[in-house]
Design an enzyme around this catalytic site. Structure first.
Site, short mmCIF file in Angstrom:
data_model
loop_
_atom_site.label_atom_id
_atom_site.label_comp_id
_atom_site.label_asym_id
_atom_site.label_seq_id
_atom_site.Cartn_x
_atom_site.Cartn_y
_atom_site.Cartn_z
N ASP A 1 0.85 -1.18 0.00
CA ASP A 1 0.00 0.00 0.00
C ASP A 1 0.89 1.24 0.00
O ASP A 1 1.77 1.37 0.85
CB ASP A 1 -0.88 -0.02 1.26
CG ASP A 1 -2.00 1.00 1.17
OD1 ASP A 1 -2.43 1.35 0.05
OD2 ASP A 1 -2.47 1.44 2.25
N HIS B 1 -3.84 14.06 0.46
CA HIS B 1 -4.09 13.18 1.61
C HIS B 1 -2.95 13.27 2.62
O HIS B 1 -3.17 13.46 3.82
CB HIS B 1 -4.27 11.74 1.12
CG HIS B 1 -4.32 10.72 2.22
ND1 HIS B 1 -5.38 10.63 3.10
CD2 HIS B 1 -3.43 9.76 2.60
CE1 HIS B 1 -5.15 9.63 3.96
NE2 HIS B 1 -3.98 9.10 3.69
N ARG C 1 0.40 16.45 13.07
CA ARG C 1 1.57 17.26 13.47
C ARG C 1 1.24 18.72 13.18
O ARG C 1 1.84 19.33 12.29
CB ARG C 1 2.81 16.83 12.69
CG ARG C 1 3.27 15.39 12.94
CD ARG C 1 4.52 15.04 12.13
NE ARG C 1 4.30 15.10 10.70
CZ ARG C 1 3.81 14.10 9.96
NH1 ARG C 1 3.52 12.96 10.52
NH2 ARG C 1 3.62 14.25 8.66
N GLU D 1 -10.54 3.83 3.21
CA GLU D 1 -9.58 4.54 2.38
C GLU D 1 -9.91 4.20 0.93
O GLU D 1 -9.78 3.04 0.52
CB GLU D 1 -8.13 4.18 2.74
CG GLU D 1 -7.73 4.70 4.11
CD GLU D 1 -6.23 4.67 4.38
OE1 GLU D 1 -5.52 3.87 3.75
OE2 GLU D 1 -5.78 5.47 5.23
N GLU E 1 -9.11 3.83 -2.66
CA GLU E 1 -7.85 3.66 -3.36
C GLU E 1 -8.06 2.95 -4.69
O GLU E 1 -9.14 2.42 -4.97
CB GLU E 1 -6.87 2.83 -2.50
CG GLU E 1 -6.68 3.38 -1.09
CD GLU E 1 -5.44 2.83 -0.41
OE1 GLU E 1 -4.59 2.23 -1.09
OE2 GLU E 1 -5.33 3.02 0.82
N ASP F 1 -9.14 0.23 1.58
CA ASP F 1 -8.18 -0.20 2.61
C ASP F 1 -8.73 0.20 3.98
O ASP F 1 -8.29 1.17 4.59
CB ASP F 1 -6.83 0.46 2.34
CG ASP F 1 -5.74 -0.10 3.21
OD1 ASP F 1 -5.76 -1.31 3.48
OD2 ASP F 1 -4.87 0.68 3.63
N ARG G 1 -8.43 3.55 12.94
CA ARG G 1 -7.51 4.67 13.23
C ARG G 1 -6.99 4.64 14.66
O ARG G 1 -5.86 5.08 14.91
CB ARG G 1 -8.23 6.00 12.99
CG ARG G 1 -8.72 6.21 11.58
CD ARG G 1 -7.59 6.24 10.59
NE ARG G 1 -8.08 6.50 9.24
CZ ARG G 1 -7.36 6.32 8.14
NH1 ARG G 1 -6.10 5.88 8.22
NH2 ARG G 1 -7.86 6.58 6.96
N GLN H 1 -4.35 1.90 14.84
CA GLN H 1 -3.20 2.37 14.07
C GLN H 1 -2.39 3.43 14.83
O GLN H 1 -1.15 3.38 14.87
CB GLN H 1 -3.71 2.94 12.75
CG GLN H 1 -2.66 3.32 11.73
CD GLN H 1 -3.27 3.94 10.47
OE1 GLN H 1 -4.49 3.86 10.24
NE2 GLN H 1 -2.45 4.57 9.66
N TYR I 1 1.63 2.35 15.54
CA TYR I 1 2.39 2.50 14.29
C TYR I 1 3.78 3.09 14.44
O TYR I 1 4.57 3.03 13.48
CB TYR I 1 1.58 3.28 13.26
CG TYR I 1 1.76 4.77 13.27
CD1 TYR I 1 1.23 5.54 14.28
CD2 TYR I 1 2.48 5.42 12.25
CE1 TYR I 1 1.40 6.92 14.28
CE2 TYR I 1 2.65 6.78 12.26
CZ TYR I 1 2.11 7.53 13.27
OH TYR I 1 2.28 8.88 13.29
N LYS J 1 -4.76 -2.15 9.94
CA LYS J 1 -5.08 -2.33 8.52
C LYS J 1 -5.31 -3.79 8.14
O LYS J 1 -5.96 -4.06 7.13
CB LYS J 1 -3.88 -1.85 7.67
CG LYS J 1 -3.47 -0.42 7.91
CD LYS J 1 -4.31 0.54 7.11
CE LYS J 1 -3.69 1.92 7.07
NZ LYS J 1 -4.42 2.79 6.14
N THR K 1 -8.97 -5.86 3.55
CA THR K 1 -8.79 -4.93 2.44
C THR K 1 -9.70 -5.43 1.33
O THR K 1 -9.56 -6.57 0.89
CB THR K 1 -7.33 -4.92 1.96
OG1 THR K 1 -6.47 -4.58 3.06
CG2 THR K 1 -7.12 -3.91 0.83
N THR L 1 -4.71 6.36 -0.15
CA THR L 1 -5.97 7.10 -0.18
C THR L 1 -5.91 8.17 -1.27
O THR L 1 -4.97 8.95 -1.34
CB THR L 1 -6.22 7.79 1.17
OG1 THR L 1 -6.14 6.79 2.19
CG2 THR L 1 -7.58 8.47 1.21
N GLU M 1 -10.05 12.50 7.01
CA GLU M 1 -9.95 13.83 6.41
C GLU M 1 -11.32 14.52 6.33
O GLU M 1 -11.43 15.70 6.61
CB GLU M 1 -9.38 13.72 4.99
CG GLU M 1 -7.92 13.32 4.92
CD GLU M 1 -7.51 13.04 3.47
OE1 GLU M 1 -7.54 11.86 3.06
OE2 GLU M 1 -7.18 14.01 2.76
#
Lengths: 418, 418
Positions: free
Chosen positions: A126, A133, A142, A199, A201, A233, A237, A240, A244, A253, A257, A352, A366
């Site tokens: 992926d 995105h 951040r 997601e 994709e 996908d 969250r 993750q 992660y 994830k 899928t 994504t 998002e």
């Protein structure tokens, strides 16, 4: 939420004789006998039987369509892909031949068959190739730093996912359990994910393998990649976020899928090719698709795919694949530049798909700004997915003569945690 | 560098009738006909032919040993694993039967056969389960922060790797090319990796699959996992450092992962079972191996495997697998707790095995403190691997009656970048 911006095209518009995506289906009277089908409108052509009846293919090509999966066709390579596609096009465009296959009962209503995972997924990778995105996610996580990491404009960031949990469209998705650390807490808790996301994709399916130690350059894309399909996908969250750092997404994830049941051959998408966005940073030679010669065979390796995301039938986003910064040809070149080999059935996904506009975002993270601004619709209010929610991705691309090439939908409904 | 701390045991000591690891080999006269072999000393028993000659197994078990790979045996499940192993043990411990298979030419010198990848790798997952390794790496990369990330003591961190580039011991490893950003530079450069490393690990091979949506608890470990093998997760540290934020290692690892040719069944390692290190943090129930009942079937799911790492024949490290914080049973429970399914042939690795002592570190990154303190030996000075270097991992574990169970070696030589 916006309404669909155009009159809904019919299945015949989207899946006409210029499209001919491949899938694998079973019928209720032979659930253990998967067959290769080609989609035509809202019908499926028994491709192997039709080619046999019409005597359209010689050995060994004929055997590629009577296999129980697309694996042998994928492995056969580009010249065989072209021959087989030309034969099938003959079958559905010549009225006499089409009449014969119809009389023989080889054109079945799609509603009467069950679609299967059409090929054996070898490795699943992926990517993370939408600048919009990656920027949106970076800003959410951040807020005080640069939204893109320093490497983002130099290479298509990607990671390996779980091939064994790639499922075909329509497979229910059970809400995963996992560890998460609630905001402000010191210790993690265990339970069903409370931030289950999608997601939107596009996945690329490798046909022709490569040898260990051999890098596949960008211009090898069309020889190695058979086709593409929509892909969701699913992402937990909360799981993750806790797991992660430092080695990337894992259980957030790996529970499922979803891929479309229909693989659209690249040959059907020649009219949809488009130049990717302008490159803002110089690229190392193996990724430089602005260098002389890099676009000799066309406008570039972008694809103008218009994706629609529906939640319980309502449109919640329309992400444009043409906005993707990194192309599938660059992703393939990057994936193999260290000598990693390709296998038939390797699947790699775009990441994504999000565009610059608020209605072009390919995930709820998002769309709801990490759950801060719920979306609303006939389904009520949503930050993340609720049990019973059904998410469906569809897409189309420009085809020959102003027509459209539809991509097979990918859909899945959330079932409560077990 | 230290000398071997004990008298070198012979192949007969390490691969006696209490061991019987499985592999797949070909002979020069039939290179296209892979056969299942069982190692005995420095010889390999043609397992399928021997079981047939001696009439030791009934259908369907007999067919498990005449297959061209271990896949059917892996899929057959624990009761079949026990029956097949018992039959083979009879063949090699009963003098009359051993004489018959020897006379029939079914016991071949190992030096005369070629070992193959013994099973089809489904998904490959790599964990990060040595506290010593993770702490050392954390100190090197984040000298001012906490060496372990906040999640480390709560879950076995892991990620998916590339299954298609898992290769059998002896396969040459071509130095990978890739992007790296030199210290102090703004822009990345492309070229052969200059910081090529090893990771001494142990891999676990899944036999019995599980259903999508079904979590496998810790006490399902012995029913699902067939056996283990040594594994070297070759790593390009410079590529990895530039690419891995935010989605984890990708090309820095995907060029090659070497596994031993011999899979040691868990049944051979009962005497090697040991309690893992004391748990310093409370664990969520699905990972809590200190809870009442969690160790009912033995001392715990740790294994006392003594690994030796050789560079060009010289010992450079002796990592103890018994020091691993997270066990293979916990890794399996974590891997599936989100409902991810297992397939026959799934391979998951421990992560670099490092112990608390300076000579117990399982990678050059730690042994040379990220290249600052070269190691020296008959091979000269090394920070990272040079072309032509050969790395070999061996290991043994306590066996019945004070004996030893050897693990098949994993070896690979670095070839120059192509």
């Amino acid at each position: 939420m916006s309404e669909a911006s155009t009159t809904e095209p019919t299945a015949d518009d989207l899946f006409g004789p210029d499209n001919l995506p491949y899938g694998v289906y079973t019928t209720p009277d032979a659930p253990e006998r998967p067959r290769i089908g080609v989609r035509l409108g809202d019908r499926v052509l028994d491709a192997g039987a039709a080619a046999g009846l019409l005597n359209l293919l010689e050995a060994p090509d004929a055997g590629l369509l009577t296999a129980p999966s697309l694996d042998p066709l994928l492995a056969a390579g580009r010249p065989a892909w072209s021959r087989v596609r030309a034969a099938l096009r003959t079958a559905v465009t010549d009225p006499d031949r089409l009449a014969r296959v119809t009389e023989a009962g080889l054109l079945l209503p799609l509603s009467g068959v069950t679609m299967r995972l059409p090929f054996t997924v070898a490795d699943y990778v992926d990517f993370y190739s939408s600048e919009h995105h990656a920027t949106n996610v970076g800003r959410l996580f951040r807020p005080d730093g640069e939204p893109l990491t320093p490497n983002w404009k130099h290479l298509p960031i990607g990671y390996h996912g779980r091939a064994g949990t790639v499922v075909v469209s329509g497979t229910p998705v059970v809400r995963p359990g996992g560890q998460r650390r609630p905001p402000g807490a010191e210790e993690p808790v265990f339970g069903p994910s409370t931030r289950l996301d999608i997601e939107a994709e596009v996945g690329f399916v490798v046909g022709t393998p490569s040898r260990l130690g051999e890098a596949v350059p960008m211009d090898g894309f069309r020889d190695h990649v058979f086709g593409l399909c929509l892909l969701n996908d699913w992402s937990a969250r909360d799981v993750q976020a806790w797991e992660y750092v430092p080695l990337g997404p894992f259980l957030g994830k790996s529970f499922a899928t979803s891929v479309a049941a229909w693989i659209t051959p690249l040959e059907a998408l020649e009219e949809a090719r488009t130049a990717p966005p302008e490159r803002t940073h110089p690229l190392l030679p193996y990724l430089d698709d602005t260098a002389p010669g890099a676009r000799d065979d066309g406008p570039g390796h972008g694809y103008d795919l218009r994706i629609t995301v529906r939640l319980n039938g309502e449109i919640i986003a329309e992400p444009p694949f043409s906005a993707m910064y990194w192309t599938a040809a660059q992703q393939l070149a990057h994936l193999t530049v260290n000598g990693a080999s390709l296998r038939t059935g390797d699947l790699y996904a775009s990441g994504t798909v999000s565009g610059p506009e608020p209605h072009q975002l390919g995930c709820l993270l998002e769309l709801t700004r990490n759950g801060r601004d719920p979306i609303t619709g006939g389904f009520g209010k949503r930050t993340f997915l609720e049990d019973g929610d059904e998410v469906t991705l569809t897409a189309w691309a420009p085809g020959p003569g102003g027509g459209r090439i539809g991509l097979g939908e990918v859909t899945g409904r959330i079932e409560p945690a077990g």
